[in-house]
Write a protein that holds these residues in place. Structure first.
Motif, PDB file in Angstrom:
ATOM      1  N   LEU A 259       0.833  -1.207   0.000  1.00 16.92           N
ATOM      2  CA  LEU A 259       0.000   0.000   0.000  1.00 16.92           C
ATOM      3  C   LEU A 259       0.865   1.254   0.000  1.00 16.92           C
ATOM      4  O   LEU A 259       0.568   2.235  -0.698  1.00 16.92           O
ATOM      5  CB  LEU A 259      -0.928   0.008   1.215  1.00 16.92           C
ATOM      6  N   LEU A 260       1.937   1.211   0.785  1.00 19.02           N
ATOM      7  CA  LEU A 260       2.836   2.372   0.827  1.00 19.02           C
ATOM      8  C   LEU A 260       3.456   2.623  -0.549  1.00 19.02           C
ATOM      9  O   LEU A 260       3.529   3.761  -1.015  1.00 19.02           O
ATOM     10  CB  LEU A 260       3.931   2.144   1.872  1.00 19.02           C
ATOM     11  N   ALA A 261       3.866   1.523  -1.190  1.00 19.99           N
ATOM     12  CA  ALA A 261       4.435   1.679  -2.541  1.00 19.99           C
ATOM     13  C   ALA A 261       3.390   2.230  -3.506  1.00 19.99           C
ATOM     14  O   ALA A 261       3.689   3.107  -4.322  1.00 19.99           O
ATOM     15  CB  ALA A 261       4.960   0.329  -3.037  1.00 19.99           C
TER      16      ALA A 261
ATOM     17  N   ASP B 169       3.419  14.515 -10.958  1.00 18.91           N
ATOM     18  CA  ASP B 169       3.685  14.658 -12.391  1.00 18.91           C
ATOM     19  C   ASP B 169       2.510  15.325 -13.092  1.00 18.91           C
ATOM     20  O   ASP B 169       2.690  16.212 -13.941  1.00 18.91           O
ATOM     21  CB  ASP B 169       3.975  13.295 -13.026  1.00 18.91           C
ATOM     22  N   GLU B 170       1.304  14.878 -12.734  1.00 19.92           N
ATOM     23  CA  GLU B 170       0.102  15.454 -13.349  1.00 19.92           C
ATOM     24  C   GLU B 170      -0.013  16.939 -13.004  1.00 19.92           C
ATOM     25  O   GLU B 170      -0.336  17.762 -13.872  1.00 19.92           O
ATOM     26  CB  GLU B 170      -1.142  14.700 -12.866  1.00 19.92           C
ATOM     27  N   ALA B 171       0.260  17.272 -11.741  1.00 21.34           N
ATOM     28  CA  ALA B 171       0.197  18.681 -11.331  1.00 21.34           C
ATOM     29  C   ALA B 171       1.235  19.506 -12.084  1.00 21.34           C
ATOM     30  O   ALA B 171       0.946  20.626 -12.531  1.00 21.34           O
ATOM     31  CB  ALA B 171       0.411  18.794  -9.833  1.00 21.34           C
ATOM     32  N   ASN B 172       2.422  18.946 -12.228  1.00 19.18           N
ATOM     33  CA  ASN B 172       3.462  19.663 -12.976  1.00 19.18           C
ATOM     34  C   ASN B 172       3.047  19.866 -14.435  1.00 19.18           C
ATOM     35  O   ASN B 172       3.277  20.933 -15.013  1.00 19.18           O
ATOM     36  CB  ASN B 172       4.789  18.916 -12.904  1.00 19.18           C
ATOM     37  N   LYS B 173       2.425  18.838 -15.020  1.00 13.43           N
ATOM     38  CA  LYS B 173       1.958  18.966 -16.406  1.00 13.43           C
ATOM     39  C   LYS B 173       0.888  20.051 -16.510  1.00 13.43           C
ATOM     40  O   LYS B 173       0.894  20.855 -17.452  1.00 13.43           O
ATOM     41  CB  LYS B 173       1.393  17.632 -16.898  1.00 13.43           C
TER      42      LYS B 173
ATOM     43  N   LEU C 130       1.238   9.235  -5.496  1.00 11.63           N
ATOM     44  CA  LEU C 130       1.691  10.589  -5.163  1.00 11.63           C
ATOM     45  C   LEU C 130       2.622  11.119  -6.251  1.00 11.63           C
ATOM     46  O   LEU C 130       2.509  12.274  -6.680  1.00 11.63           O
ATOM     47  CB  LEU C 130       2.402  10.583  -3.807  1.00 11.63           C
ATOM     48  N   ALA C 131       3.522  10.248  -6.713  1.00 11.25           N
ATOM     49  CA  ALA C 131       4.435  10.669  -7.786  1.00 11.25           C
ATOM     50  C   ALA C 131       3.649  10.983  -9.057  1.00 11.25           C
ATOM     51  O   ALA C 131       3.929  11.972  -9.739  1.00 11.25           O
ATOM     52  CB  ALA C 131       5.463   9.567  -8.050  1.00 11.25           C
TER      53      ALA C 131
END
Length: 188
Positions: free
Chosen positions: A84-86, A97-101, A92-93
């Motif tokens: 689950l953590l992975a 990435d989506e937010a950066n895009k 989250l990553a």
């Protein structure tokens, strides 16, 4: 049982023959007590070996199985938590990435919009300047025509006064036009 009782009597009689203990006999118990103790120990040993130890073994095995089960469950839970953590880290990553895009796209859109607005403003400014120049030129031509007509009118009046009725009106008009043409040549 009869044999046990006979043995106890035998050792009891032997013990009675030696009533007065001495030396090492002071430390050792009487033979009858020793035999009774050995027999009681044997009975307790057999009882413990036959019934108590299997029950203890069963309980220990059950406890061991329960502990192993709990350890296995804890290990599974640990693996599940790590999974689950992975997953959360991966999500989250991906979200980052989506937010950066999205931010990059917004920045590009803002730049494009700004460039478009600046282009439109420049075009409108050029159009306004061109219209203002055209309007100024038109006003200048109209003012020049008005001045020309005024000068012609004044010239005609002046010529009329000077020449008084001797010159024809069409001849006067030609003279005025020539005079205006000469004025325009001087301006240019």
């Amino acid at each position: 049982m009869l044999q046990l009782t006979a043995a106890m009597r035998f050792f009891g009689e032997v013990a009675e023959e030696h009533d007065e203990p001495s030396g090492i006999d002071l430390l050792l118990p009487a033979s009858s007590e020793l035999i009774a103790g050995l027999i009681a120990f044997g009975i307790i040993f057999v009882f413990v070996w036959k019934w108590v130890l299997p029950m203890v073994d069963k309980r220990l095995e059950a406890r061991q199985a329960a502990i192993i089960g709990q350890l296995t469950a804890a290990e599974n839970t640990k693996h599940e938590a790590e999974s689950l953590l992975a997953d959360y880290k991966q999500q989250l990553a991906m979200a980052r990435d989506e937010a950066n895009k999205i931010v990059e796209e917004a920045r590009k859109s803002a730049d494009a919009l700004r460039t478009d607005m600046v282009g439109k403003a420049e075009t409108e400014a050029q159009l306004i300047v061109r219209k203002a120049r055209e309007s100024a030129a038109s006003e200048r031509e109209r003012a020049a025509a008005s001045i020309r007509d005024e000068v012609a009118s004044l010239s005609l009046d002046l010529a009329r006064r000077v020449v008084s009725d001797s010159v024809d009106a069409s001849v006067q008009k030609k003279l005025v036009d020539r005079y205006i043409a000469e004025l325009e040549e001087l301006k240019a």
